[in-house]
Design an enzyme around this catalytic site. Structure first.
Site, PDB file in Angstrom:
ATOM      1  CD  GLU A  96      27.135   2.446  50.378  1.00 55.98           C
ATOM      2  OE1 GLU A  96      26.088   1.807  50.511  1.00 55.98           O
ATOM      3  OE2 GLU A  96      27.220   3.458  49.681  1.00 55.98           O
ATOM      4  CB  CYS A 337      28.901   2.439  38.189  1.00 56.80           C
ATOM      5  SG  CYS A 337      29.869   1.085  37.620  1.00 56.80           S
TER       6      CYS A 337
HETATM    7  N1  SAH Z   1      35.959   9.395  41.190  1.00 59.97           N
HETATM    8  C1  SAH Z   1      36.386   8.335  40.346  1.00 59.97           C
HETATM    9  C2  SAH Z   1      35.985   6.937  40.789  1.00 59.97           C
HETATM   10  C3  SAH Z   1      34.614   6.685  41.369  1.00 59.97           C
HETATM   11  S1  SAH Z   1      33.206   6.407  40.372  1.00 59.97           S
HETATM   12  C4  SAH Z   1      35.928   8.590  38.937  1.00 59.97           C
HETATM   13  O1  SAH Z   1      35.172   9.510  38.712  1.00 59.97           O
HETATM   14  O2  SAH Z   1      36.377   7.891  38.026  1.00 59.97           O
HETATM   15  C5  SAH Z   1      33.362   5.009  39.379  1.00 59.97           C
HETATM   16  C6  SAH Z   1      32.649   5.174  38.063  1.00 59.97           C
HETATM   17  O3  SAH Z   1      31.213   5.201  38.179  1.00 59.97           O
HETATM   18  C7  SAH Z   1      33.023   6.483  37.358  1.00 59.97           C
HETATM   19  O4  SAH Z   1      33.279   6.213  36.002  1.00 59.97           O
HETATM   20  C8  SAH Z   1      31.766   7.304  37.529  1.00 59.97           C
HETATM   21  O5  SAH Z   1      31.684   8.347  36.615  1.00 59.97           O
HETATM   22  C9  SAH Z   1      30.702   6.243  37.351  1.00 59.97           C
HETATM   23  N2  SAH Z   1      29.361   6.627  37.776  1.00 59.97           N
HETATM   24  C10 SAH Z   1      28.993   7.507  38.723  1.00 59.97           C
HETATM   25  N3  SAH Z   1      27.650   7.579  38.806  1.00 59.97           N
HETATM   26  C11 SAH Z   1      27.154   6.702  37.900  1.00 59.97           C
HETATM   27  C12 SAH Z   1      25.842   6.300  37.531  1.00 59.97           C
HETATM   28  N4  SAH Z   1      24.773   6.818  38.116  1.00 59.97           N
HETATM   29  N5  SAH Z   1      25.725   5.373  36.550  1.00 59.97           N
HETATM   30  C13 SAH Z   1      26.812   4.838  35.962  1.00 59.97           C
HETATM   31  N6  SAH Z   1      28.073   5.156  36.279  1.00 59.97           N
HETATM   32  C14 SAH Z   1      28.247   6.098  37.234  1.00 59.97           C
END
Ligand code: SAH
Length: 348
Positions: A96, A337
């Site tokens: 995605e 996110c």
């Molecule tokens: N693996 C990398 C990048 C992908 S996620 C990382 O962990 O940084 C991008 C962002 O979205 C990250 O900060 C992650 O922790 C956040 N994220 C994941 N699930 C989420 C959710 N349910 N609500 C808000 N942010 C979330």
């Protein structure tokens, strides 16, 4: 029936290989320059577009090479104008990608892997596991797809889709350079952001790059026990080591890392959690992005109330730490996110 081997992607050829190819085809040398321009600056996605090359040459090239650009399986458009795409590569694996327009700018959120192996407890991608890492070209192709669909130049890219960029370090750096290159998409290094869940060897390598790429760290808790539960994949990269690696990063690069903090009701929004976050950040060069957790189906985790988010922002500010409250984009189409879900589409 003989299985047909897929044609090589013309975009994987080096400039030297292109020059050799043009010579082999008995073409004058300036054709190589034209072809390099189409594949570089102009980011062509087909031979048909190469209108200054003779038709016969285009046909010859098409017989030997392909453009393995991803196929758009679905596209959803959010009320806020964001678009989420499911893009499928030639082996059937899909990821995605999200395009987010705002005031004449166009930001793209790319995936660096199909799925993710980091198992963050609150993340839809983490729950599904890792399928495979993407190549640099597959990462860049996501950006090109969004650019074409909007008919606008992409002005920034965040590696915040599916996957852990530092678990696919080499391809990610190669993609960053293709996006940054004046012969490629020419996007300024500061407008290219890599987000990691805190893979320390990756942070240390990233600090050595000459380009001013932006680094974001998914922190989510400055309390070790809480962070271990939320982000089990990075347990071994303790907060103490992370803090040290980040201070080295700042010293080396002079750049300001961003900390992502998704606020989860009753988990990382308690007073002790907030105070510990302030201690972690105080006196360091950083910027904190606060967001309310996006709820994902079947998850026990809930977003913190807005008042808590505002309270934490004030607490950070009172300790001299810059913090911004971010709004989610595309939440109505599950593009926000952590909402991106890995899906494997059965090709044929
Ligand atoms: N693996 C990398 C990048 C992908 S996620 C990382 O962990 O940084 C991008 C962002 O979205 C990250 O900060 C992650 O922790 C956040 N994220 C994941 N699930 C989420 C959710 N349910 N609500 C808000 N942010 C979330």
């Amino acid at each position: 029936m003989e299985p047909t081997t897929p044609l090589r992607d013309i975009r994987s050829l080096t400039q030297d290989e292109i020059r050799a190819l043009v010579e082999e085809l008995g073409q004058p040398a300036f054709r190589a320059k034209q072809l390099i321009e189409w594949l570089g600056e102009k980011q062509a996605a087909s031979f048909d577009e190469m209108t200054n090359l003779p038709k016969a040459l285009r046909a010859q090239l098409a017989g030997r090479f392909s453009f393995n650009t991803p196929v758009e399986v679905t596209k959803q458009v959010s009320r806020d104008g964001s678009r989420k795409y499911l893009l499928q590569f030639s082996d059937g694996v899909a990821v995605e990608t999200v395009g987010m327009p705002s005031r004449g700018k166009l930001a793209v959120c790319v995936s660096s892997q199909a799925g993710c192996g980091m198992r963050c407890a609150f993340c839809a991608t983490g729950l599904a596991g890792l399928t495979r890492s993407l190549t640099a070209q597959e990462i860049v192709d996501q950006v090109l797809h969004v650019q074409r669909d909007f008919g606008e130049r992409v002005t920034s890219v965040v590696f915040m889709g599916q996957g852990e960029p530092f678990a696919n370090y080499d391809a990610v750096v190669e993609a960053l350079r293709m996006l940054n290159s004046p012969d490629g998409l020419n996007i300024g290094a500061r407008h290219l952001t890599v987000s990691t869940c805190g893979v320390i060897p990756g942070i240390r390598e990233f600090a050595k790059l000459p380009e001013q790429f932006t680094l974001a760290i998914s922190l989510h808790s400055a309390v070790q026990g809480t962070r271990n539960q939320l982000m089990p994949g990075v347990k071994k990269y303790t907060l103490l080591r992370l803090h040290e690696a980040l201070q080295d990063y700042v010293e080396k690069t002079g750049r300001r890392p961003t900390y992502e903090y998704a606020m989860i009701d009753g988990v990382n929004d308690t007073n002790p959690e907030m105070l510990t976050l302030c201690d972690f950040c105080e006196g360091t060069l950083c910027h904190v992005n606060l967001i309310q957790l996006n709820h994902i189906p079947d998850s026990p985790f809930r977003p913190s109330p807005v008042e808590k988010v505002e309270k934490l922002q004030k607490m950070l500010a009172s300790r001299g730490i810059e913090a911004t409250v971010r709004n989610s984009r595309g939440s109505d189409i599950d593009a926000a996110c952590g909402q991106l879900k890995q899906r494997i589409v059965n090709a044929r």
